[in-house]
Design a protein around this motif. Structure first.
Motif, PDB file in Angstrom:
ATOM      1  N   GLN A 196      28.593   9.509   9.159  1.00 29.74           N
ATOM      2  CA  GLN A 196      29.735   8.986   8.409  1.00 29.74           C
ATOM      3  C   GLN A 196      30.979   9.846   8.641  1.00 29.74           C
ATOM      4  OE1 GLN A 196      30.486   9.977   4.299  1.00 29.74           O
ATOM      5  NE2 GLN A 196      30.199   7.839   3.707  1.00 29.74           N
ATOM      6  N   ARG A 197      30.818  11.144   8.579  1.00 28.02           N
ATOM      7  CA  ARG A 197      31.948  12.055   8.778  1.00 28.02           C
ATOM      8  C   ARG A 197      32.506  11.903  10.192  1.00 28.02           C
ATOM      9  NH1 ARG A 197      32.587  16.850   5.666  1.00 28.02           N
ATOM     10  NH2 ARG A 197      34.183  18.265   6.484  1.00 28.02           N
ATOM     11  N   HIS A 198      31.630  11.758  11.167  1.00 23.99           N
ATOM     12  CA  HIS A 198      32.031  11.656  12.571  1.00 23.99           C
ATOM     13  C   HIS A 198      32.883  10.415  12.831  1.00 23.99           C
ATOM     14  CE1 HIS A 198      31.770  12.289  16.863  1.00 23.99           C
ATOM     15  NE2 HIS A 198      31.210  11.115  17.057  1.00 23.99           N
ATOM     16  N   HIS A 199      32.622   9.337  12.106  1.00 19.94           N
ATOM     17  CA  HIS A 199      33.318   8.077  12.369  1.00 19.94           C
ATOM     18  C   HIS A 199      34.441   7.761  11.391  1.00 19.94           C
ATOM     19  CE1 HIS A 199      29.695   7.479  14.829  1.00 19.94           C
ATOM     20  NE2 HIS A 199      30.436   6.660  15.544  1.00 19.94           N
ATOM     21  N   PHE A 200      34.292   8.171  10.146  1.00 25.59           N
ATOM     22  CA  PHE A 200      35.287   7.798   9.132  1.00 25.59           C
ATOM     23  C   PHE A 200      36.204   8.962   8.753  1.00 25.59           C
ATOM     24  CE2 PHE A 200      32.159   4.510   8.861  1.00 25.59           C
ATOM     25  CZ  PHE A 200      32.882   3.368   8.527  1.00 25.59           C
ATOM     26  N   PHE A 201      35.830  10.188   9.116  1.00 27.57           N
ATOM     27  CA  PHE A 201      36.666  11.353   8.836  1.00 27.57           C
ATOM     28  C   PHE A 201      36.703  12.212  10.101  1.00 27.57           C
ATOM     29  CE2 PHE A 201      34.665   9.850   4.971  1.00 27.57           C
ATOM     30  CZ  PHE A 201      35.713   9.783   4.063  1.00 27.57           C
ATOM     31  N   LYS A 202      37.010  11.550  11.214  1.00 28.85           N
ATOM     32  CA  LYS A 202      36.866  12.177  12.531  1.00 28.85           C
ATOM     33  C   LYS A 202      37.849  13.306  12.786  1.00 28.85           C
ATOM     34  CE  LYS A 202      39.533   8.490  14.847  1.00 28.85           C
ATOM     35  NZ  LYS A 202      39.686   7.617  13.653  1.00 28.85           N
ATOM     36  N   ASP A 203      38.916  13.406  11.994  1.00 28.23           N
ATOM     37  CA  ASP A 203      39.880  14.493  12.184  1.00 28.23           C
ATOM     38  C   ASP A 203      39.454  15.775  11.483  1.00 28.23           C
ATOM     39  OD1 ASP A 203      41.537  12.880  13.716  1.00 28.23           O
ATOM     40  OD2 ASP A 203      42.676  12.172  11.978  1.00 28.23           O
ATOM     41  N   GLU A 204      38.363  15.707  10.716  1.00 25.17           N
ATOM     42  CA  GLU A 204      37.882  16.882   9.982  1.00 25.17           C
ATOM     43  C   GLU A 204      36.789  17.600  10.771  1.00 25.17           C
ATOM     44  OE1 GLU A 204      39.509  17.707   7.456  1.00 25.17           O
ATOM     45  OE2 GLU A 204      40.571  15.835   7.036  1.00 25.17           O
ATOM     46  N   LEU A 205      36.664  18.893  10.528  1.00 25.87           N
ATOM     47  CA  LEU A 205      35.621  19.667  11.186  1.00 25.87           C
ATOM     48  C   LEU A 205      34.241  19.186  10.744  1.00 25.87           C
ATOM     49  CD1 LEU A 205      36.892  23.366  10.897  1.00 25.87           C
ATOM     50  CD2 LEU A 205      36.601  22.048  13.011  1.00 25.87           C
ATOM     51  N   PRO A 206      33.269  19.148  11.662  1.00 24.69           N
ATOM     52  CA  PRO A 206      31.890  18.873  11.237  1.00 24.69           C
ATOM     53  C   PRO A 206      31.379  20.026  10.383  1.00 24.69           C
ATOM     54  CG  PRO A 206      31.951  19.510  13.544  1.00 24.69           C
ATOM     55  CD  PRO A 206      33.369  19.352  13.117  1.00 24.69           C
ATOM     56  N   GLY A 224      35.462  22.405  -0.584  1.00 26.57           N
ATOM     57  CA  GLY A 224      34.546  21.274  -0.489  1.00 26.57           C
ATOM     58  C   GLY A 224      33.538  21.442   0.625  1.00 26.57           C
ATOM     59  N   ARG A 225      33.989  21.972   1.750  1.00 25.38           N
ATOM     60  CA  ARG A 225      33.096  22.180   2.899  1.00 25.38           C
ATOM     61  C   ARG A 225      31.962  23.134   2.535  1.00 25.38           C
ATOM     62  NH1 ARG A 225      33.556  22.111   8.472  1.00 25.38           N
ATOM     63  NH2 ARG A 225      32.507  23.813   9.573  1.00 25.38           N
ATOM     64  N   THR A 226      32.289  24.193   1.797  1.00 28.15           N
ATOM     65  CA  THR A 226      31.277  25.185   1.410  1.00 28.15           C
ATOM     66  C   THR A 226      30.245  24.566   0.477  1.00 28.15           C
ATOM     67  OG1 THR A 226      32.916  26.953   1.648  1.00 28.15           O
ATOM     68  CG2 THR A 226      30.941  27.455   0.372  1.00 28.15           C
ATOM     69  N   ILE A 227      30.694  23.766  -0.491  1.00 23.29           N
ATOM     70  CA  ILE A 227      29.760  23.114  -1.418  1.00 23.29           C
ATOM     71  C   ILE A 227      28.869  22.130  -0.660  1.00 23.29           C
ATOM     72  CG2 ILE A 227      29.549  21.612  -3.431  1.00 23.29           C
ATOM     73  CD1 ILE A 227      30.471  24.441  -4.070  1.00 23.29           C
ATOM     74  N   GLU A 228      29.443  21.380   0.273  1.00 21.43           N
ATOM     75  CA  GLU A 228      28.628  20.449   1.078  1.00 21.43           C
ATOM     76  C   GLU A 228      27.589  21.192   1.901  1.00 21.43           C
ATOM     77  OE1 GLU A 228      30.096  16.644   2.707  1.00 21.43           O
ATOM     78  OE2 GLU A 228      32.077  17.614   2.624  1.00 21.43           O
ATOM     79  N   GLN A 229      27.968  22.298   2.505  1.00 24.68           N
ATOM     80  CA  GLN A 229      27.016  23.071   3.299  1.00 24.68           C
ATOM     81  C   GLN A 229      25.901  23.631   2.422  1.00 24.68           C
ATOM     82  OE1 GLN A 229      29.949  25.709   5.039  1.00 24.68           O
ATOM     83  NE2 GLN A 229      29.723  24.750   7.047  1.00 24.68           N
ATOM     84  N   LEU A 230      26.259  24.086   1.228  1.00 22.77           N
ATOM     85  CA  LEU A 230      25.252  24.593   0.290  1.00 22.77           C
ATOM     86  C   LEU A 230      24.298  23.475  -0.111  1.00 22.77           C
ATOM     87  CD1 LEU A 230      24.502  27.204  -1.288  1.00 22.77           C
ATOM     88  CD2 LEU A 230      25.831  26.286  -3.190  1.00 22.77           C
ATOM     89  N   HIS A 231      24.831  22.269  -0.356  1.00 22.47           N
ATOM     90  CA  HIS A 231      23.990  21.123  -0.704  1.00 22.47           C
ATOM     91  C   HIS A 231      23.080  20.731   0.464  1.00 22.47           C
ATOM     92  CE1 HIS A 231      26.034  19.285  -4.483  1.00 22.47           C
ATOM     93  NE2 HIS A 231      25.972  20.610  -4.547  1.00 22.47           N
ATOM     94  N   ASP A 232      23.601  20.773   1.677  1.00 20.51           N
ATOM     95  CA  ASP A 232      22.772  20.444   2.835  1.00 20.51           C
ATOM     96  C   ASP A 232      21.672  21.479   3.042  1.00 20.51           C
ATOM     97  OD1 ASP A 232      24.087  18.113   3.373  1.00 20.51           O
ATOM     98  OD2 ASP A 232      25.351  18.932   4.974  1.00 20.51           O
ATOM     99  N   PHE A 233      21.881  22.675   2.526  1.00 17.51           N
ATOM    100  CA  PHE A 233      20.852  23.708   2.551  1.00 17.51           C
ATOM    101  C   PHE A 233      19.794  23.458   1.468  1.00 17.51           C
ATOM    102  CE2 PHE A 233      19.439  28.116   1.419  1.00 17.51           C
ATOM    103  CZ  PHE A 233      18.789  28.397   2.610  1.00 17.51           C
ATOM    104  N   GLY A 234      20.091  22.526   0.551  1.00 14.86           N
ATOM    105  CA  GLY A 234      19.128  22.160  -0.476  1.00 14.86           C
ATOM    106  C   GLY A 234      19.346  22.824  -1.811  1.00 14.86           C
TER     107      GLY A 234
END
Length: 366
Positions: free
Chosen positions: A314-324, A190-200
């Protein structure tokens, strides 16, 4: 198709090192005006393509092994929309470098209504997308692409087209069957797909379980080591578009199969990886509801922020135990709640806070 004078030659060797069939392959015959990185090799040794257990995706999208003599009939009796996958190696002294080599045989015989012609166009589209859109994340989120190479082998395999990339790893179905901790592997996926999406970039071909083979995983240097890398492959249908997701691709406590807006591809991946609670309604008592509500309200209050920035908060506050998603980006918050981000150095201001106040967050959830 129009061709240009080739600029480089790669020797291809099909078979064992001591007994191989050698061909000259010319670069860029089908990719006019598009360049690719040079091979990470300075030797004159051939790229050795091993004929053992070549694979081709079946009708369900899963890799299936084929005998080598059979795949030589690809495009000439064996009509398939998938290219054939081989392991390839370069040897430099005692070091071996591994590659993935996708091969199409007999491409000169492809007809307009053949599946093999679609495979040809897919290979070209994938290579072109890599060259034009993925250079900045090559070797990070996607394998490095070393171009298309064409060899004329006459009766042996006709005109052979090869796509050569960095070896990216093993597919999801094999990882799932090998006893790995799937919780951590799913997070990496999931992290890889999110990073790819943030890359556009949207892959645009991750709609059902048979397509999860487009995400590959690599272990560390030991044979049975942990999964440490994740790469996305096959960009023949990809597009460049901003991501509109409103939840991270992480485990959530409610059912996301209902229409919650956001990014369809991100939700498809989250659904396929079963990172949600089935049949649990998204109610105000769920963490999922609060994260979605926060995303909607915070976006409205700060319209100048990109969705990537909103998702970071959102990730920083609601999923704070996960890596940014980006370990290099640090951020603070202004008194009005707006995020301030930077790379490397902290801004000099005593007015910035590390987190949004609890009462500020609570005000967004009502």
């Amino acid at each position: 198709m129009a061709s240009r004078k080739p600029t480089r030659i790669l020797w291809l060797g099909f078979g064992k090192a001591e007994k191989k069939i050698m061909f000259e392959a010319y670069e860029d015959e089908y990719m006019k005006d598009i360049s690719f990185p040079h091979f990470p090799s300075t030797s004159s040794e051939p790229l050795l393509i091993l004929p053992f257990d070549p694979q081709m995706n079946n009708s369900e999208g899963l890799p299936e092994k084929f005998p080598f003599p059979d795949v030589l009939a690809w495009g000439d009796g064996l009509d398939n929309e998938s290219s054939i996958f081989f392991d390839g190696y370069f040897s430099e002294g005692d070091e071996q470098k591994r590659f993935c080599v996708k091969v199409l045989f007999n491409i000169e015989k492809a007809k307009p209504d053949d599946y093999s012609l679609q495979a040809f166009h897919n290979m070209l589209a994938d290579a072109k997308f890599h060259a034009q859109n993925l250079r900045a994340v090559a070797g990070i989120l996607v394998p490095r692409h070393y171009g298309l190479w064409c060899a004329r082998t006459k009766q042996w395999g006709g005109t052979v087209l090869c796509s050569v990339t960095e070896w990216a790893g093993i597919p999801w179905d094999r990882v799932a069957a090998m006893g790995y901790d799937l919780t951590s592997v799913k997070k990496l996926f999931g992290r890889t797909i999110e990073q790819l999406h943030d890359f556009g970039v949207h892959h645009n071909h991750l709609h059902h379980s048979g397509q999860l083979h487009h995400v590959l995983f690599r272990r560390d240097q030991t044979t049975a080591g942990p999964i440490t890398r994740c790469f996305v492959v096959d960009f023949s249908e990809a597009r460049t578009v901003p991501c509109t997701r409103n939840l991270p691709i992480l485990r959530v406590d409610a059912d996301i199969r209902r229409d919650i807006g956001g990014c369809r591809e991100a939700l498809d991946v989250q659904y396929l990886l079963e990172m949600y609670e089935k049949d649990v309604e998204i109610s105000p008592s769920t963490h999922t509801y609060k994260a979605l509500r926060f995303h909607k309200r915070y976006s409205a209050l700060h319209p100048s922020l990109s969705n990537k920035d909103v998702m970071t908060v959102q990730r920083h506050h609601f999923f704070k135990d996960e890596l940014p998603l980006d370990l290099n980006i640090k951020f603070d918050f202004q008194p009005d709640g707006k995020v301030v981000s930077w790379k490397g150095h902290k801004e000099d201001s005593d007015k910035l806070a590390k987190r949004l106040p609890d009462d500020y967050i609570a005000s967004l959830l009502v």
